[in-house]
Write a protein that holds these residues in place. Sequence first.
Motif, short mmCIF file in Angstrom:
data_model
loop_
_atom_site.label_atom_id
_atom_site.label_comp_id
_atom_site.label_asym_id
_atom_site.label_seq_id
_atom_site.Cartn_x
_atom_site.Cartn_y
_atom_site.Cartn_z
N SER A 1 51.70 53.93 60.75
CA SER A 1 50.39 53.68 60.80
C SER A 1 50.20 52.64 61.94
CB SER A 1 49.87 53.11 59.62
OG SER A 1 50.42 51.69 59.31
N ASP A 2 51.39 51.78 62.22
CA ASP A 2 51.43 50.78 63.35
C ASP A 2 51.37 51.65 64.62
OD1 ASP A 2 51.86 48.78 61.96
OD2 ASP A 2 54.09 48.48 62.27
N MET A 3 52.01 52.81 64.76
CA MET A 3 52.08 53.61 65.81
C MET A 3 50.80 54.19 66.14
SD MET A 3 55.62 55.51 65.29
CE MET A 3 55.53 57.02 66.13
N ARG A 4 49.98 54.52 65.02
CA ARG A 4 48.63 55.03 65.36
C ARG A 4 47.93 54.20 65.73
NH1 ARG A 4 45.65 57.30 60.52
NH2 ARG A 4 44.40 58.39 61.87
N ARG A 5 47.83 53.04 65.40
CA ARG A 5 46.77 51.97 65.75
C ARG A 5 47.18 51.81 67.39
NH1 ARG A 5 48.73 47.65 62.76
NH2 ARG A 5 48.37 49.06 60.96
N LEU A 6 48.51 51.81 67.70
CA LEU A 6 48.91 51.23 68.95
C LEU A 6 48.47 52.40 69.83
CD1 LEU A 6 50.36 48.65 69.81
CD2 LEU A 6 52.38 50.19 69.90
N SER A 7 48.68 53.55 69.56
CA SER A 7 48.26 54.76 70.44
C SER A 7 46.82 54.89 70.39
CB SER A 7 49.09 55.83 69.96
OG SER A 7 48.07 56.83 69.50
N SER A 8 46.14 54.55 69.75
CA SER A 8 44.63 54.56 69.58
C SER A 8 44.17 53.66 70.59
CB SER A 8 44.01 54.25 68.22
OG SER A 8 42.80 54.11 68.48
N ARG A 9 44.91 52.35 70.74
CA ARG A 9 44.34 51.38 71.76
C ARG A 9 44.66 51.75 73.08
NH1 ARG A 9 46.76 45.95 69.66
NH2 ARG A 9 46.19 46.17 67.35
N LEU A 10 45.89 52.43 73.01
CA LEU A 10 46.38 52.78 74.63
C LEU A 10 45.63 54.16 74.96
CD1 LEU A 10 49.28 52.53 76.22
CD2 LEU A 10 50.11 54.47 74.92
N ILE A 11 45.32 54.96 74.19
CA ILE A 11 44.39 56.08 74.65
C ILE A 11 42.93 55.42 74.95
CG2 ILE A 11 43.08 58.06 74.21
CD1 ILE A 11 45.78 58.77 72.19
N HIS A 12 42.53 54.41 74.43
CA HIS A 12 41.23 53.65 74.69
C HIS A 12 41.51 53.27 76.24
CE1 HIS A 12 37.37 51.90 74.40
NE2 HIS A 12 37.86 50.63 74.49
N LEU A 13 42.50 52.48 76.34
CA LEU A 13 42.77 52.12 77.50
C LEU A 13 42.91 52.96 78.79
CD1 LEU A 13 45.28 49.18 76.82
CD2 LEU A 13 42.97 48.81 77.85
N ARG A 14 43.56 54.06 78.35
CA ARG A 14 43.93 54.95 79.43
C ARG A 14 42.79 56.11 79.65
NH1 ARG A 14 49.87 56.12 78.78
NH2 ARG A 14 50.45 54.18 80.03
N GLY A 15 42.60 56.52 78.54
CA GLY A 15 41.81 57.98 78.44
C GLY A 15 40.39 57.78 78.80
N GLU A 16 39.98 56.94 79.27
CA GLU A 16 38.33 56.64 79.41
C GLU A 16 37.80 57.50 80.48
OE1 GLU A 16 37.52 52.55 79.29
OE2 GLU A 16 37.06 52.79 77.07
N PRO A 17 38.65 57.92 81.42
CA PRO A 17 37.97 58.63 82.59
C PRO A 17 37.10 59.82 82.20
CG PRO A 17 40.40 58.42 82.93
CD PRO A 17 39.89 57.43 81.85
N THR A 18 37.64 60.31 81.05
CA THR A 18 36.84 61.51 80.62
C THR A 18 35.34 61.35 80.26
OG1 THR A 18 37.63 61.42 78.47
CG2 THR A 18 38.84 62.97 79.84
N ARG A 19 35.21 60.01 79.83
CA ARG A 19 33.82 59.73 79.19
C ARG A 19 32.67 59.13 80.25
NH1 ARG A 19 34.57 56.37 74.13
NH2 ARG A 19 32.27 56.90 73.97
#
Lengths: 781, 781
Positions: A238-256
């Motif tokens: 669950s720690d990993m999930r939280r972290l990766s969710s934040r990471l994707i938010h930081l990184r993956g926004e170009p598609t939006r």
Amino acid sequence: MIVSSLLTSVGINFGLCVLFFTLYSVLRKQPSNYDVYIPRLVADGKSQKRSRFNLERLLPTPGWLRRAWQPSEEELLASSGLDAVVFMRIIIFSLKVFCFAGIIGIFILLPVNFTGSQLQNVDFANLTNDSLDVFSISNVDNGSKRLWIHFSAVYIVTIFVCYLLYCEYRYVSFKRLAYFYSSEPQPHQFTILVRSIPVSAGASISDSVYSFFTEYHPSTYISHMVIRRTNKLRNLISDMRRLSSRLIHLRGEPTRTKCERCGCCGMFRSKIKVDLANHYEKKLEDLEENLRLEQSEVSLAGQEVRAAFVSFKSRYGAACAFHMQQSINPTQWVTEQAPEPRDVYWPFFSSTFMGTWISKLLVIIASIALTTLFLLPVLFVQGLANLDQLEIWFPFLESILSITFISQVVTGYFPNLILQLFLKVVPPIMKFFSSIQGYISNSDIEKSACDKVVWFTIWNVFFGNVLFGVSSQSSIYLARTEKNSWKASCYRSSTVQKLNSGLSVPEQLPDLQVICFLLGAGVPHSMNTTSCLEWKVVGSDMCSLLSECKEAVFMFLLAEPRAAIPLRQGWTSVSSELVRVIPLIFSLIRKPCISSEHEFEVPSLPYHRDIPKLLFFGLLGITYFFLAPLILPFLLIYFCVGYIIYRNQFINVYAPKYETAGKFWPIVHNSMIFSLLLMHAIALGIFTLKKLPLASTSIIPLPILTLLFNAYCRKRFLPIFIAYSAETLIKKDREDRDVAAMAEFFDKMETSYQDPALLPIQYSINSDSHTSPLLYPAIYS
Amino acid sequence: MIVSSLLTSVGINFGLCVLFFTLYSVLRKQPSNYDVYIPRLVADGKSQKRSRFNLERLLPTPGWLRRAWQPSEEELLASSGLDAVVFMRIIIFSLKVFCFAGIIGIFILLPVNFTGSQLQNVDFANLTNDSLDVFSISNVDNGSKRLWIHFSAVYIVTIFVCYLLYCEYRYVSFKRLAYFYSSEPQPHQFTILVRSIPVSAGASISDSVYSFFTEYHPSTYISHMVIRRTNKLRNLISDMRRLSSRLIHLRGEPTRTKCERCGCCGMFRSKIKVDLANHYEKKLEDLEENLRLEQSEVSLAGQEVRAAFVSFKSRYGAACAFHMQQSINPTQWVTEQAPEPRDVYWPFFSSTFMGTWISKLLVIIASIALTTLFLLPVLFVQGLANLDQLEIWFPFLESILSITFISQVVTGYFPNLILQLFLKVVPPIMKFFSSIQGYISNSDIEKSACDKVVWFTIWNVFFGNVLFGVSSQSSIYLARTEKNSWKASCYRSSTVQKLNSGLSVPEQLPDLQVICFLLGAGVPHSMNTTSCLEWKVVGSDMCSLLSECKEAVFMFLLAEPRAAIPLRQGWTSVSSELVRVIPLIFSLIRKPCISSEHEFEVPSLPYHRDIPKLLFFGLLGITYFFLAPLILPFLLIYFCVGYIIYRNQFINVYAPKYETAGKFWPIVHNSMIFSLLLMHAIALGIFTLKKLPLASTSIIPLPILTLLFNAYCRKRFLPIFIAYSAETLIKKDREDRDVAAMAEFFDKMETSYQDPALLPIQYSINSDSHTSPLLYPAIYS
């Protein structure tokens, strides 16, 4: 309650319903809300996320109603499983019951009540503003022969409900068996859960399981899967999930598209973002490394829990092992039916036997405490519905409350809203209680929570009223007598006089005993604590206390307005279910913050929240239909609206998370039987108070026959919902013998009960696959 | 009760015991009484019926005591079965408990009570002549620190009893398993009873059973035996028995010395006898012909009941079929464990499913009615123990009752005798109730009757006292106040004053609520009906009513004399068990009328009569040990005497009729747990009244822990007494695989569940074998 107040309230609720319907038909067409309103279709790929803008999107259209109406029960079964069908059967059952009761109530009982003359003589209007009572049984003359019509209605409706209950139980059990016959081979049909495995020195639990089952079930045993302690792993994941969710938010926004618009972000902010992303990435990789280490450690070393899933060659073999006590010591090798692999509630296994036992005890205590203490806010909220009460508690409000409109809103709508909000918190709490009670599957947890919420609702919303009725009556008197004891005693004695002339003479004490007995502990309790002291102040003797009390109970029984409150609650709640207010708000809040594409998940219907609601309205309808038939149209509208809305939700929103194959039905059956018994108890009391003793004694066989009917149903149908019979299992096993794919199925089965925390999971984005989007495992949601 | 009265009673009882013992040791040596006192030895041929006369036969000798003491538990097990061992374990368990409690009670509690000073200040002697109370807890000062000794005793004894209960449960379950392991293959281990067999058109039930079990249990099914309606046959057979018994009496007297002596019978009489004999012979032959016809008809035609005994190749196979629901419809193919063939209660099978259901309901109602209505004679009888009461009811007796000896006999012994006689009727009635309840075996009937009698005894003999205590107190007052209301009110107020100063002040109402709650519905009930009205006559207000009531309840709790009554009951009853008064009388009456040689039959111990007796004394001892420790020596003597007497009876008199393999123990366990809970409830009340609130609150965890202990025992041991585990059965099956005789056993098994009414029976004496004596089948006795 006066008629105008009821109409105001109905108006508000009807307006709200129309508003919700219109809102829904517009909102569901907005692509940004697809996650909220048609998540199933989105998940199945049936709906494209992005469609071009057109005007039609902003206009309310009734097309969804037609689409919700269309599918047959078979289609619903295929798409949403048997549990959804059973849920819809509750609504259909209630519709049938209340159509029948409605015809009797509106066309026979209502005219009888209305043409009575009991209330013309007694001026109730000054006392509690009760003018709706002319439609209720209280307007029928005491001792009138017309009460036999009510008596016959009670008998006829009871017989009809029992007949329907029998048919439905049979129908659902047929469906359950048909579902089993038509099902593909599934791992849980061949598997049992064994707990309390004894540990022999030197050997692992796995060895112990292997040697026991090869010794005693050599011909049917295939394999087993020992359960391991994976709390730590789950925390890591669950720690990993939280972290990766934040990471994707930081990184993956170009598609939006949204972020493109806010182009004001400077270089500095983007620099920080990159740094943060790298930091998170590093941390995530560490966690992953940690997880892999931990996983291998758990798999190897002595992290075994004394429980295992044991699989067999045939369903009959598994059933034999499940039904029989395995070991000489009954506390060892305890067997249970295995749930579906997706249904297993993994966190449970981390607690020990003693721990589970203690937590079960604590849960029972906590549930009882919640159920009883919840009365405090309920009483407060119900008090708001009573203007007299408000004026006494807050004398400064007297001037405001005298404005007609405000008083009507206060009595008609406001209390429901607050009560609703309070009640919203209960199902999640009860589910939490059930989850620590030691159940092995999510479905068992939900079933147990459903039971708890049913009893909670019945106790609080139904019996809470008795308590309130009695205590509020006495406190009104108390307050008044304190103000002016002389006036009060005059007032009181005249009231008693009036009531007694109308209802019953104070010498007939046994009547009260009947009612007290009927309505459970509620009345005696409040007598002991509050009233007893209060009446001492007034200086009245015991006899008058009892007759006052009787009056209060009687008032409650006929209190149609109070019965109407939850009805109007129902309308609001069922339409808000359509709009899904809370998920909508959450979705709106979360949208700018996280990347919704990855977090997207299809919800499942929380049965423990919605079944008790339906059952409560069923109880209300059955118990009140002969007292105040005016309740029935409201109920019918509620169930009709519910029917269409829930069908719509099953098609568009909720996907089944697991399948109990109809195991919720026995809860429904029991609740309906309880409703009937309550109805009989109330009828017994009412006929006694209405001075028709022959009718009240003639009611007595009815609850006895109902209980006998229930005992028969328990013998005839309940076993089907607990386990399948030898005949069924052997037939199904024989069918499979000819299926070629069985060998492959058995191979797969061996790993199907693997704890998902032990499966390899990867959240971090490797350097060589930076651009490929990873799908999220949604295991612990 | 005063000390002298107790001593008189003890003297009478001790005298009776000695008398019974002496009588027994003489009577048992008379050959004519061998049927009564050593039927087992006679049946086994260990004792010659005729021995020469000598003087030793007329002298009481203690040899039988030694012989009863000698056998070990293993020998008892071998000769009388596990049920007898379990019965003796109840006595041993009670002896252990009361030895331990006796040491604490006599050496610690009794001195503490005696040195208290509570009763020196309050003159109780004038009120109810209670001088034994100085030995009870009522003599300890209110609020005294010494009460903590009683408190500790309650804790210590509870822990000790729970520990012993655990050990005994484990011991008995080990014995049960050992008994199973060491048993020869027996038909009932391989057999199940199937009921509610569906009938398919055209096929017989036998065909239906065959096709079902060959379809679904092809590998384990062996054979079946469909049950037939044999009511008519049973009636015919009993007619034949009666007739043939008369015939033999008429004809077979030449062998008996008695008739030779009465040589006065003339020719005429002997002519009539011959004619009558011929007539009977003819009738008997007709009946036999009839029976043969009927038997062949029943065997052939559709007289099949929808039930069958189905036998399997292995115990595990039978258990699988028993544990699982067989058919899709749970009301069809209902399976049950088969009883031993000798244990089957054949008449049951003649009733239908619905019939059984209704009779079950009726039996429950009848049992409850008997249990509650029985109070009337009990109250009357208990009233005799109270001289005050007698004087009020029968004022003309006043002069007679003032004679010391008569009053002591009346209070000390007479009431017990009457109560005993009343109680003697209850076990047969309860057994009759159980027999029409639908059980398939005599052992189940006896177990159910045992349960009924236990609750009957507890309710009537224990709680009956509360009711009596309260109502007698109030009616004494009522009678007195009616005589002279002024005097009465003075008396009353002074009594209340006294009691209140000594025990509690009337303001402390909550105390009463505690006691009322503790002692169940008894007190409130009697308050509502009698006292309430009576007190209205006196004109007292509610508060004083409550305090009077409290006093009455308190008096009851400390009423050692009432506790001593059943004790002395016990002594008489256990010694009369030794002499077997009723069978002796019957034997003496019947001897001249019928030929005892043919009717002779070894009796079996009626467990449903004797187990409740032991359990009741256990309950009494556990609940009273800390209130009135003087009870313990009496109890110890009772159990010691019981130990030796029942051992003697098992060796000489009772033969096992069937074997439940220890299934009576759970009843014992439950009853002991109930005793503990009752003790805690009384302790809670007593400490509250004795003004030690800390102690009464500190008692509360004790019942909770006891219930948890019981819940654990139910999980740990109870399943062993319901069915054997897979492990046990498979082990036993494997042992048998190597036994050569199994094929022969299976052959025999096929006919072992044949209804005995269908076997060929011959009572008539054929012309060619007129002199050969025929043995009587004793099937329906």
